[in-house]
Design a protein around this motif. Sequence first.
Motif: not given
Length: 365
Positions: A156-167
Amino acid sequence: MGANDPQAAGKPATKRQFRIWRGDENGGDLQDYTVEVNEGEVVLDVIHRLQATDAPDLACRWNCKAGKCGSCSMEINGKPKLSCMTRMSTFTEDETITVTPLRTFPIIRDLVTDVSFNYEKARETPAFAPPPGVAPGDYRMQQIDVERSQEFRKCIECFLCQNVCHVVRDHEENKTAFSGPRYFIRAAELDMHPLDARNDRKEYAQAEQGLGFCNITKCCTEVCPEHIKITDNGIIPMKERVVDRKYDPLVWLGSKIFRRGQVPQTSVTSGHSSGAVHSSGGAGGQHSHAGGSHDPQAELQAQKGVNWHREVPHPTAPAVDDRGKLPLTELTFDRAAAPSPFGDDVTFPLPPEHLNFAHPDQDKH
């Protein structure tokens, strides 16, 4: 139970403590609020009540309130979540709920962040490439192929995965070279798609999307509200396929010997011919077998007979030394061997109407 029974009307509202970040790109701080909470409410309900009572200027992004648009992403007690899917019943009554914006992206105001980084990466990701010669209505797939990548389409493109990615969360400088887990699963989905005509998804993920930066901590999988197994089903298989193609010594040796998947290094593909266009279709769907010029006008001339002005690949000496042995440098060279002077689309014997000839003095014209 009677209509006046207090339990019939549900549990009475209680006062709860909230700590919400207020500010903009210039700075801000956490502010404390005491707000009424009713049974069955979610964090987004409480934020709306605060907007209606104590903080009318509180900025918060939301849309569907059903966990399907991904707009209301924020960090609740330090963990990235959808505020519309986080029930107040999951917190103890004496717990202070801290709500902050997504940390990885620039702050616009209060709980609203600028997530345009993700849309830039979406534009950079090559789109689905339809198979040549097949109309959209004629696409056919096996059900097993549909099910294989269907999981990734739940995003759903909430971008939570993007936000939590430490890279990128801990290293702002990585954003130019790193697309993030949301677009890794996009690349994986297209790489699994049997009708996608591009065969360089793995190489693109490694070279352009920064797949090598990911060290599979699985934090993206943990925060996904759609329970997509981003790491196990998307990123790790892509990493394995990249390794198979790039680092497996047998595949590497085979690609050097048999030249699989490499574009012939003709003068056209090397950029020496300014008028060349990369199209394999000639007039009437026929090929002139002119050796790779792919110029439409040259193709038309070739169909009529002799074409004195076509460009052909120039034959090269055999890749052997003076003893007739294949040198080691031929296996380690990063370019393909010389192309056939007949062109790559030739099948023998040639039909008489497809015969073509090169002028012996063509280099002088």
